[in-house]
Motif scaffolding. Structure first.
Motif, PDB file in Angstrom:
ATOM      1  N   GLN A 174       0.826  -1.206   0.000  1.00  0.00           N
ATOM      2  CA  GLN A 174       0.000   0.000   0.000  1.00  0.00           C
ATOM      3  C   GLN A 174       0.867   1.266   0.000  1.00  0.00           C
ATOM      4  OE1 GLN A 174      -2.536  -0.372   3.419  1.00  0.00           O
ATOM      5  NE2 GLN A 174      -3.924  -1.803   2.393  1.00  0.00           N
ATOM      6  N   HIS A 175       2.152   1.101   0.346  1.00  0.00           N
ATOM      7  CA  HIS A 175       3.057   2.251   0.428  1.00  0.00           C
ATOM      8  C   HIS A 175       4.133   2.230  -0.653  1.00  0.00           C
ATOM      9  CE1 HIS A 175       1.842   1.192   4.661  1.00  0.00           C
ATOM     10  NE2 HIS A 175       1.466   2.449   4.640  1.00  0.00           N
ATOM     11  N   VAL A 176       4.519   1.044  -1.148  1.00  0.00           N
ATOM     12  CA  VAL A 176       5.723   0.907  -1.942  1.00  0.00           C
ATOM     13  C   VAL A 176       5.406   0.279  -3.295  1.00  0.00           C
ATOM     14  CG1 VAL A 176       8.073  -0.019  -2.023  1.00  0.00           C
ATOM     15  CG2 VAL A 176       7.046   0.566   0.176  1.00  0.00           C
ATOM     16  N   GLN A 177       6.058   0.800  -4.355  1.00  0.00           N
ATOM     17  CA  GLN A 177       6.020   0.192  -5.677  1.00  0.00           C
ATOM     18  C   GLN A 177       7.440   0.114  -6.216  1.00  0.00           C
ATOM     19  OE1 GLN A 177       2.960   2.924  -7.411  1.00  0.00           O
ATOM     20  NE2 GLN A 177       2.007   1.016  -8.120  1.00  0.00           N
ATOM     21  N   PHE A 178       7.721  -0.977  -6.931  1.00  0.00           N
ATOM     22  CA  PHE A 178       9.051  -1.235  -7.452  1.00  0.00           C
ATOM     23  C   PHE A 178       8.924  -1.606  -8.923  1.00  0.00           C
ATOM     24  CE2 PHE A 178      12.133  -4.835  -8.239  1.00  0.00           C
ATOM     25  CZ  PHE A 178      13.218  -4.044  -8.494  1.00  0.00           C
ATOM     26  N   ALA A 179       9.766  -0.978  -9.770  1.00  0.00           N
ATOM     27  CA  ALA A 179       9.732  -1.264 -11.201  1.00  0.00           C
ATOM     28  C   ALA A 179      11.151  -1.344 -11.731  1.00  0.00           C
ATOM     29  CB  ALA A 179       8.955  -0.181 -11.957  1.00  0.00           C
ATOM     30  N   SER A 180      11.378  -2.277 -12.675  1.00  0.00           N
ATOM     31  CA  SER A 180      12.711  -2.438 -13.241  1.00  0.00           C
ATOM     32  C   SER A 180      12.608  -2.942 -14.672  1.00  0.00           C
ATOM     33  CB  SER A 180      13.526  -3.434 -12.395  1.00  0.00           C
ATOM     34  OG  SER A 180      14.809  -3.618 -12.947  1.00  0.00           O
ATOM     35  N   SER A 181      13.479  -2.412 -15.541  1.00  0.00           N
ATOM     36  CA  SER A 181      13.570  -2.895 -16.916  1.00  0.00           C
ATOM     37  C   SER A 181      14.562  -4.047 -17.035  1.00  0.00           C
ATOM     38  CB  SER A 181      14.004  -1.761 -17.850  1.00  0.00           C
ATOM     39  OG  SER A 181      13.043  -0.727 -17.864  1.00  0.00           O
ATOM     40  N   GLU A 182      15.326  -4.296 -15.981  1.00  0.00           N
ATOM     41  CA  GLU A 182      16.292  -5.391 -15.981  1.00  0.00           C
ATOM     42  C   GLU A 182      15.586  -6.683 -15.591  1.00  0.00           C
ATOM     43  OE1 GLU A 182      20.508  -6.622 -13.762  1.00  0.00           O
ATOM     44  OE2 GLU A 182      19.467  -4.751 -13.266  1.00  0.00           O
ATOM     45  N   THR A 183      15.827  -7.745 -16.329  1.00  0.00           N
ATOM     46  CA  THR A 183      15.182  -9.021 -16.022  1.00  0.00           C
ATOM     47  C   THR A 183      15.761  -9.610 -14.750  1.00  0.00           C
ATOM     48  OG1 THR A 183      16.777 -10.183 -17.423  1.00  0.00           O
ATOM     49  CG2 THR A 183      14.684  -9.505 -18.444  1.00  0.00           C
ATOM     50  N   GLY A 184      14.936 -10.376 -14.040  1.00  0.00           N
ATOM     51  CA  GLY A 184      15.372 -11.010 -12.799  1.00  0.00           C
ATOM     52  C   GLY A 184      14.181 -11.580 -12.060  1.00  0.00           C
ATOM     53  N   SER A 185      14.461 -12.279 -10.957  1.00  0.00           N
ATOM     54  CA  SER A 185      13.385 -12.860 -10.158  1.00  0.00           C
ATOM     55  C   SER A 185      12.482 -11.750  -9.647  1.00  0.00           C
ATOM     56  CB  SER A 185      13.974 -13.651  -8.982  1.00  0.00           C
ATOM     57  OG  SER A 185      14.811 -14.683  -9.442  1.00  0.00           O
ATOM     58  N   ARG A 186      11.193 -12.015  -9.687  1.00  0.00           N
ATOM     59  CA  ARG A 186      10.234 -10.993  -9.292  1.00  0.00           C
ATOM     60  C   ARG A 186      10.399 -10.652  -7.818  1.00  0.00           C
ATOM     61  NH1 ARG A 186       6.004  -8.617 -11.586  1.00  0.00           N
ATOM     62  NH2 ARG A 186       4.364  -7.731 -10.277  1.00  0.00           N
ATOM     63  N   SER A 187      10.379  -9.350  -7.522  1.00  0.00           N
ATOM     64  CA  SER A 187      10.578  -8.865  -6.158  1.00  0.00           C
ATOM     65  C   SER A 187       9.243  -8.454  -5.548  1.00  0.00           C
ATOM     66  CB  SER A 187      11.539  -7.675  -6.159  1.00  0.00           C
ATOM     67  OG  SER A 187      11.732  -7.163  -4.871  1.00  0.00           O
ATOM     68  N   ASP A 188       9.235  -8.278  -4.237  1.00  0.00           N
ATOM     69  CA  ASP A 188       8.040  -7.779  -3.555  1.00  0.00           C
ATOM     70  C   ASP A 188       7.676  -6.396  -4.086  1.00  0.00           C
ATOM     71  OD1 ASP A 188       7.849 -10.014  -1.866  1.00  0.00           O
ATOM     72  OD2 ASP A 188       9.344  -9.160  -0.507  1.00  0.00           O
ATOM     73  N   PHE A 189       6.383  -6.116  -4.137  1.00  0.00           N
ATOM     74  CA  PHE A 189       5.835  -4.800  -4.495  1.00  0.00           C
ATOM     75  C   PHE A 189       6.132  -4.425  -5.956  1.00  0.00           C
ATOM     76  CE2 PHE A 189       7.461  -3.874   0.040  1.00  0.00           C
ATOM     77  CZ  PHE A 189       6.447  -4.631   0.601  1.00  0.00           C
ATOM     78  N   GLU A 190       6.537  -5.386  -6.799  1.00  0.00           N
ATOM     79  CA  GLU A 190       6.948  -5.052  -8.156  1.00  0.00           C
ATOM     80  C   GLU A 190       5.746  -4.830  -9.072  1.00  0.00           C
ATOM     81  OE1 GLU A 190      10.060  -6.533 -11.618  1.00  0.00           O
ATOM     82  OE2 GLU A 190       9.950  -7.557  -9.681  1.00  0.00           O
TER      83      GLU A 190
END
Length: 331
Positions: free
Chosen positions: A30-46
């Protein structure tokens, strides 16, 4: 009052560690969002990187459109973005956690983009390839940390014995054997080998598979004997001695590092409160912030609080910084 904190990181692994630290501190999706263009294992809040490739996703939180476009460009080039929407009382904790990951500094990196020919952000431009991402990351890998040192000089005053005069008298030499126990330090080289199971990133692997030599030199102390002669007695032949005091002084210097928030890093509400604190310091003059706080609270609520839409408790810390920065400049 909710605050938005944004951090751009050059690699996904660093951003993932920041996300884990935020989660441990009690922040949720509800507080955090995470975004990445680099491939990798999915992270929390992604979330999908395209979410923040659109600058409007950040401008609706009050982020300047140019800065929002910069973050979109950073994502396109392989960066990873962490966005925290926090209540004011938790904002400082979020800033501290995100700062541990050494996020990209907007002013410096945006200037580097422009120096390389970047003009304006294009949301329709394709993401960098893996090779382009690695090249981009290597370009900024040697960015160092600047430090300012606080230095204090000291003055050391001693004295030595000198001969002021005398007469020639006969003397004879007596010899005496003396001994003294001396503690000597001796070093030895210790080699510890331990098993470690940790996955390396591609960059770390490239650096690891290289020939390296580490040389450790052990030192030991040995006894050095020096003889010094000291006058232990004198034969008086008509001279009188007296003691005198002499004051010895010198000037020592020290440097102090002052850290203050610059106006370029402040949003409109924070800048207004900071300016009010500077003005109030000049107006009230004597005393410290605490002794004048009640008077400032009444004045702020009646003059600026309703217009700015912020209560005293929302801006108190910013007012205090403006007060203290002005106080330091006047002292």
């Amino acid at each position: 009052m909710a605050k938005t904190i944004v951090g751009l990181y050059d690699d996904r692994a660093t951003a993932s560690r920041v996300i884990s630290a935020l989660k441990e501190a009690g922040f949720t999706d509800q507080h955090v969002q995470f975004a990445s263009s680099e491939t990798g294992s999915r992270s929390d809040f992604e979330v999908d990187a395209s979410t923040f490739r659109d600058p409007s996703a950040l401008t609706r939180y009050g982020i300047d459109s140019d800065e929002a476009g910069f973050y979109g460009e950073g994502l396109r080039r392989g960066g990873s973005l962490v966005v925290v929407r926090s209540q004011e009382q938790d904002a400082d904790m979020a800033v501290d956690i995100m700062g541990e990951g050494n996020p990209v500094r907007y002013e410096d990196r945006n200037q580097s983009y422009k120096a390389a020919g970047h003009t304006a952000y294009d949301a329709s431009a394709p993401n960098y390839s893996d090779d382009e991402m690695r090249t981009e990351r290597a370009r900024y890998a040697d960015e160092g940390t600047q430090r300012l040192q606080e230095i204090q000089e000291a003055i050391h005053v001693g004295k030595r014995e000198v001969v002021r005069g005398g007469v020639r008298v006969s003397s004879h030499v007596e010899s005496e054997d003396v001994s003294e126990v001396v503690r000597l330090r001796e070093e030895s080289v210790r080699v510890d080998r331990k098993d470690v199971d940790r996955e390396l990133t591609a960059e770390e692997a490239d650096a690891a598979f290289q020939d390296k030599t580490i040389e450790v030199v052990a030192h030991a102390e040995e006894v050095v004997v020096e003889k010094t002669a000291h006058v232990t007695g004198e034969v008086e032949v008509g001279l009188e001695s007296s003691m005198r005091e002499e004051t010895v002084g010198g000037t020592v210097r020290s440097t102090h590092v002052n850290v203050e928030t610059t106006e370029a890093d402040m949003d409109e509400a924070t800048r207004s409160a900071h300016d009010y604190g500077r003005t109030a310091c000049s107006r009230y003059g004597s005393g410290d912030f605490a002794s004048n706080e009640d008077a400032m609270r009444r004045d702020y609520d009646s003059t600026l609080g309703q217009t700015a839409g912020n209560a005293w408790d929302d801006v108190k810390d910013s007012v205090r910084r403006g007060w203290e920065n002005t106080k330091d400049a006047l002292s």
